[in-house]
Design an enzyme around this catalytic site. Structure first.
Site, PDB file in Angstrom:
ATOM      1  N   LYS A 173       0.804  -1.144   0.052  1.00 36.90           N
ATOM      2  CA  LYS A 173      -0.090   0.006   0.134  1.00 36.90           C
ATOM      3  C   LYS A 173       0.888   1.219  -0.008  1.00 36.90           C
ATOM      4  CE  LYS A 173      -1.556   3.056   2.755  1.00 36.90           C
ATOM      5  NZ  LYS A 173      -1.551   3.978   1.986  1.00 36.90           N
ATOM      6  N   GLU A 250      10.922   2.282   9.673  1.00 38.11           N
ATOM      7  CA  GLU A 250      11.658   3.258   9.441  1.00 38.11           C
ATOM      8  C   GLU A 250      11.070   4.422   9.575  1.00 38.11           C
ATOM      9  OE1 GLU A 250      14.870   3.223   9.084  1.00 38.11           O
ATOM     10  OE2 GLU A 250      15.327   1.069   9.119  1.00 38.11           O
ATOM     11  N   CYS A 284      14.162  11.822   5.430  1.00 36.00           N
ATOM     12  CA  CYS A 284      14.121  11.346   6.831  1.00 36.00           C
ATOM     13  C   CYS A 284      15.647  11.574   7.145  1.00 36.00           C
ATOM     14  CB  CYS A 284      13.741  10.005   6.867  1.00 36.00           C
ATOM     15  SG  CYS A 284      14.598   8.777   5.647  1.00 36.00           S
ATOM     16  N   GLU A 383      10.499  16.792  14.022  1.00 34.30           N
ATOM     17  CA  GLU A 383      11.084  16.680  12.692  1.00 34.30           C
ATOM     18  C   GLU A 383      10.157  17.652  12.052  1.00 34.30           C
ATOM     19  OE1 GLU A 383       9.580  13.267  10.602  1.00 34.30           O
ATOM     20  OE2 GLU A 383      11.721  12.997   9.650  1.00 34.30           O
TER      21      GLU A 383
HETATM   22  P1  NAD Z   1       2.892   8.793   7.209  1.00 38.26           P
HETATM   23  O1  NAD Z   1       3.294   8.073   8.605  1.00 38.26           O
HETATM   24  O2  NAD Z   1       1.963   9.994   7.259  1.00 38.26           O
HETATM   25  O3  NAD Z   1       2.486   7.685   6.254  1.00 38.26           O
HETATM   26  C1  NAD Z   1       3.394   6.735   5.961  1.00 38.26           C
HETATM   27  C2  NAD Z   1       2.186   5.418   5.067  1.00 38.26           C
HETATM   28  O4  NAD Z   1       1.456   4.984   6.214  1.00 38.26           O
HETATM   29  C3  NAD Z   1       1.222   6.201   4.129  1.00 38.26           C
HETATM   30  O5  NAD Z   1       1.293   5.126   3.196  1.00 38.26           O
HETATM   31  C4  NAD Z   1      -0.004   6.351   4.876  1.00 38.26           C
HETATM   32  O6  NAD Z   1      -1.054   6.154   4.212  1.00 38.26           O
HETATM   33  C5  NAD Z   1      -0.020   5.162   6.041  1.00 38.26           C
HETATM   34  N1  NAD Z   1      -0.698   4.990   6.867  1.00 38.26           N
HETATM   35  C6  NAD Z   1      -1.101   6.451   7.730  1.00 38.26           C
HETATM   36  N2  NAD Z   1      -2.195   5.981   8.634  1.00 38.26           N
HETATM   37  C7  NAD Z   1      -2.187   4.760   8.558  1.00 38.26           C
HETATM   38  C8  NAD Z   1      -2.923   3.792   9.423  1.00 38.26           C
HETATM   39  N3  NAD Z   1      -3.454   4.242  10.655  1.00 38.26           N
HETATM   40  N4  NAD Z   1      -2.546   2.596   9.323  1.00 38.26           N
HETATM   41  C9  NAD Z   1      -2.011   1.880   8.323  1.00 38.26           C
HETATM   42  N5  NAD Z   1      -1.204   2.865   7.683  1.00 38.26           N
HETATM   43  C10 NAD Z   1      -1.334   4.144   7.743  1.00 38.26           C
HETATM   44  O7  NAD Z   1       4.238   9.532   6.760  1.00 38.26           O
HETATM   45  P2  NAD Z   1       4.558  10.309   5.346  1.00 38.26           P
HETATM   46  O8  NAD Z   1       3.884  11.603   5.757  1.00 38.26           O
HETATM   47  O9  NAD Z   1       3.883   9.619   4.035  1.00 38.26           O
HETATM   48  O10 NAD Z   1       5.939  10.245   5.218  1.00 38.26           O
HETATM   49  C11 NAD Z   1       6.792  10.874   5.921  1.00 38.26           C
HETATM   50  C12 NAD Z   1       7.751  10.554   7.113  1.00 38.26           C
HETATM   51  O11 NAD Z   1       8.460   9.354   6.561  1.00 38.26           O
HETATM   52  C13 NAD Z   1       8.711  11.219   7.614  1.00 38.26           C
HETATM   53  O12 NAD Z   1       8.371  11.152   9.256  1.00 38.26           O
HETATM   54  C14 NAD Z   1       9.966  10.815   7.170  1.00 38.26           C
HETATM   55  O13 NAD Z   1      11.097  11.147   8.189  1.00 38.26           O
HETATM   56  C15 NAD Z   1       9.654   9.278   7.087  1.00 38.26           C
HETATM   57  N6  NAD Z   1      10.528   8.559   6.313  1.00 38.26           N
HETATM   58  C16 NAD Z   1      11.569   7.884   6.878  1.00 38.26           C
HETATM   59  C17 NAD Z   1      12.195   7.115   6.103  1.00 38.26           C
HETATM   60  C18 NAD Z   1      13.459   6.198   6.692  1.00 38.26           C
HETATM   61  O14 NAD Z   1      13.854   5.338   5.880  1.00 38.26           O
HETATM   62  N7  NAD Z   1      13.646   6.264   8.079  1.00 38.26           N
HETATM   63  C19 NAD Z   1      12.560   7.150   4.608  1.00 38.26           C
HETATM   64  C20 NAD Z   1      11.362   8.308   4.146  1.00 38.26           C
HETATM   65  C21 NAD Z   1      10.405   8.842   5.105  1.00 38.26           C
END
Ligand code: NAD
Length: 481
Positions: A173, A250, A284, A383
Site C-alpha cells: 500500500k 523506518e 528522513c 521533525e
Molecule cells: P505517514 O506516517 O503519514 O504515512 C506513511 C504511510 O502510512 C502512508 O502510506 C500512509 O497512508 C500510511 N498510514 C497512515 N496512517 C495509517 C494507519 N493508521 N494504518 C496504516 N497505515 C497508515 O508518513 P508520510 O507523511 O507519508 O512520510 C513522511 C515520514 O516518513 C517522515 O516522518 C519521514 O522521516 C519518514 N521517512 C522515513 C524514512 C526512513 O527510512 N527512515 C524514509 C522516508 C521517509
C-alpha cells in the site's frame, strides 16, 4: 473522463469505487492521474491472492527469481528518464533527483537479482555424536508494505525486491498522496514474468486499506516507512494481532551535522546546504540540526547564506531548478508553523522562510535558516520535514557530540572536520545508525544497510544483504545420521 490507474490483485488490474487525484505540486492545475482508492474488501482479496500464490512462489528456484528481478531492473533502468519525470511531477523533487531515484530503483533490483543466487545455509556438527545440524533460511510468508510519499519509487523498490528475491509474496500500500511511481514500478515487475498473486498493489487511505493490511491474520510481516506516530500504531497492531507479526519500522529523523573549527568551510557548507535543503528537505536523513563550533560559526552562517542566495527554487521539471516545491498544502502549512514556532521561541531567521510565487501555482518555499537556537527548542527536537534548518552553537567538540546525541532520533549524523581524532571518535560515539564524515547526512549507497537507532527505526535493517534479516526466517534442522 480521465482513466483510472487500478489496483493489482491476483495478477489483474481491478478498478475501485473511488479514486484520488494525484496533483503536481509544481503546478496544481496539472493532474498527474486518477488513482484507485481501494476498499477493505480489495485488501482482503489481495491478501487471499498472495496466500494462494505463496506455496509455489516460495519453492520457486533462484534462477526463475533472478530472471524476473533482472528483467524488472533492465526495464526500470531503460525507462529511468520517463519514470524520473513522473516522480518529479507527482512529488516535486527536481528532475535530476527524480531520474536519480528511478535509476536507484533499477540498481536495487539488479542487486537483489544477484542475491537470489547467493542464498546459503550452514551445515555444522552437533554437540551430540552422530547428529548433524543444518541452518537454513526460508521465506517469511506474506509481507505487507506501507510506504511514504517522499521516495515514491526507491522505498517500494527496496522493500519489494528483497521480499521477492527471498521467496515471499507481497501486498503493498503506497502513500495515497503520491501513488504514481509505485504503480509504474508494480506494472514493470508484474510484466517481468511474476506469477499471478505474488505481488499485489492496493492504493488508498492508510486508515482504511493500511489498517486492513495490518489487521489481516494471513499477513506474517509488515515493513513500514513513515512517521513515528503512524509507526507506533503499526507496531501496536502487529503485536496485537494473532499470531503476532514480524515488523520493521523506518521513521523520522532530526539529523545533526557537526561543523568543527578545523573543518574545510567549502565542504561543510556544501554538506549543510545540500543535506538540509535539497529534495526540499523532505528526507528522513535531512541535516536539519547544524551544530557549529564557535570559532567557525559566523563564517559558516555567512557562507551558507551566500550559497543559498544562488539556489533556484522553481518548477521541479524546469532545467536549472535546484529545489522544487513542498509536496502539498498541508506539508507547507506544517513548515510555516515550525518557522513561526522557531521565531516565537527566540530563534533568529537568518535567511528565507517565505512563500514564493512562480509562473505556475505551486507550494514554493524559500529555504529557511535559523541561527541563535538551542537544542531545547522545538525546532531542534521535532521533525519538520521541510526546507528548514537551524544552527546551534557549540563550545567545543565534546559539547557538539553531546548536542548531536541529545535527541529522540538516531537515523543519520555527520561531522565536518579535518581532525582524524575527532572523526574517529564521532564515528564510534554517535548514537545514529549511519554516520557521515565530511559528507551530508543524506545520500546513501544501495548495497549496504540503511537504518537508524532510538526513535528512528525499529526491527531489522533495510537494504543490502542485511535485508535478509527481515525477509527470511531461520530454520535449524537436526538429523541423526
Ligand atoms: P505517514 O506516517 O503519514 O504515512 C506513511 C504511510 O502510512 C502512508 O502510506 C500512509 O497512508 C500510511 N498510514 C497512515 N496512517 C495509517 C494507519 N493508521 N494504518 C496504516 N497505515 C497508515 O508518513 P508520510 O507523511 O507519508 O512520510 C513522511 C515520514 O516518513 C517522515 O516522518 C519521514 O522521516 C519518514 N521517512 C522515513 C524514512 C526512513 O527510512 N527512515 C524514509 C522516508 C521517509
Amino acid at each position: 473522463m480521465t482513466e483510472m490507474f487500478k489496483n493489482l490483485i491476483a495478477g489483474e488490474w481491478a478498478s475501485a469505487g473511488n479514486a484520488s487525484r494525484n496533483i503536481n505540486p509544481s503546478n496544481t492545475n496539472d493532474v498527474v492521474g486518477e488513482y484507485a482508492q481501494g476498499s477493505v474488501e480489495q485488501m482482503n482479496d489481495a491478501v487471499a491472492a498472495a496466500k494462494a500464490a505463496f506455496p509455489a512462489w516460495s519453492r520457486s528456484g533462484p534462477q526463475e527469481r533472478y530472471e524476473i528481478l533482472k528483467k524488472a531492473s533492465d526495464e526500470i533502468l531503460a525507462r529511468k528518464e520517463e519514470l524520473g519525470r513522473l516522480l518529479s511531477r507527482e512529488e516535486g523533487k527536481t528532475l535530476a533527483e527524480g531520474i536519480g531515484e528511478a535509476g536507484r530503483a533499477g540498481q536495487i533490483f539488479a542487486f537483489f537479482a544477484g542475491e537470489c543466487l547467493r542464498l546459503s545455509g550452514e551445515a555444522i556438527p552437533s554437540v551430540r555424536p552422530g547428529v548433524g545440524v543444518e541452518i537454513t533460511r526460508e521465506p517469511v510468508g506474506i509481507i505487507g508494505m506501507i510506504t511514504p510519499w517522499n521516495f515514491p519509487i526507491a522505498i517500494p523498490a527496496w522493500k519489494i525486491a528483497p521480499a521477492l528475491a527471498y521467496g515471499n509474496c507481497v501486498v503493498i500500500k503506497p502513500a495515497d498522496l503520491v501513488p504514481g511511481s509505485a504503480w509504474a514500478l508494480v506494472d514493470i515487475i508484474q510484466r517481468a514474468g511474476l506469477p499471478k498473486g505474488v505481488l499485489n498493489l492496493v492504493m488508498g487511505r492508510g486508515s482504511v486499506v493500511g489498517q486492513a493490511l495490518l489487521q489481516h491474520k494471513d499477513v506474517q510481516a509488515i515493513s513500514f516507512t513513515g512517521s513515528v506516530s503512524t509507526g507506533r500504531k503499526v507496531a501496536e497492531a502487529c503485536i496485537a494481532s494473532s499470531p503476532m507479526k514480524k515488523v520493521q519500522l523506518e521513521m523520522g529523523g532530526k539529523n545533526p551535522l557537526v561543523v568543527l573549527d578545523d573543518a574545510d568551510l567549502k565542504i561543510a557548507v556544501e554538506a549543510a546546504v545540500t543535506g538540509a535543503y535539497f529534495s526540499t528537505g523532505q528526507r528522513c536523513t535531512a541535516s536539519s540540526r547544524l551544530i557549529v563550533q564557535a570559532g567557525i560559526h559566523d563564517r559558516f552562517v555567512e557562507a551558507c547564506i551566500e550559497r543559498l542566495k544562488g539556489v533556484v527554487i522553481d518548477d521541479a521539471l524546469k532545467s536549472g531548478t535546484h529545489i522544487g516545491p513542498v509536496v502539498d498544502q498541508s506539508q507547507l502549512d506544517q513548515d510555516l508553523k515550525y518557522i513561526q514556532i522557531a521565531k516565537d521561541e527566540g530563534g533568529k531567521l537568518a535567511w528565507g522562510g517565505e512563500v514564493l510565487t512562480r509562473e505556475t501555482p505551486g507550494f514554493y518555499l524559500q529555504p529557511a535558516l535559523f541561527t541563535e537556537t538551542t537544542n531545547a527548542m522545538r525546532i531542534s527536537r521535532e521533525e519538520v520535514f521541510g526546507p528548514v534548518a537551524n544552527v546551534i552553537r557549540a563550545r567545543d567538540y565534546e559539547e557538539a557530540l553531546t548536542l548531536a546525541n541529545d535527541t529522540e532520533f538516531g537515523l543519520s549524523a555527520g561531522i565536518c572536520t579535518t581532525s582524524l581524532k575527532h572523526a574517529t571518535h564521532f564515528k564510534r560515539n554517535s548514537e545514529a545508525g549511519m554516520v557521515m564524515v565530511n559528507l551530508a547526512t543524506a545520500g546513501v549507497d544501495y548495497h549496504v544497510p540503511f537504518g537508524g537507532r532510538k526513535g528512528s527505526s525499529y526491527g531489522p535493517r533495510e537494504q543490502g544483504a542485511y535485508a535478509k534479516e527481515m525477509y527470511t526466517t531461520v530454520k535449524t534442522a537436526y538429523t541423526l545420521a
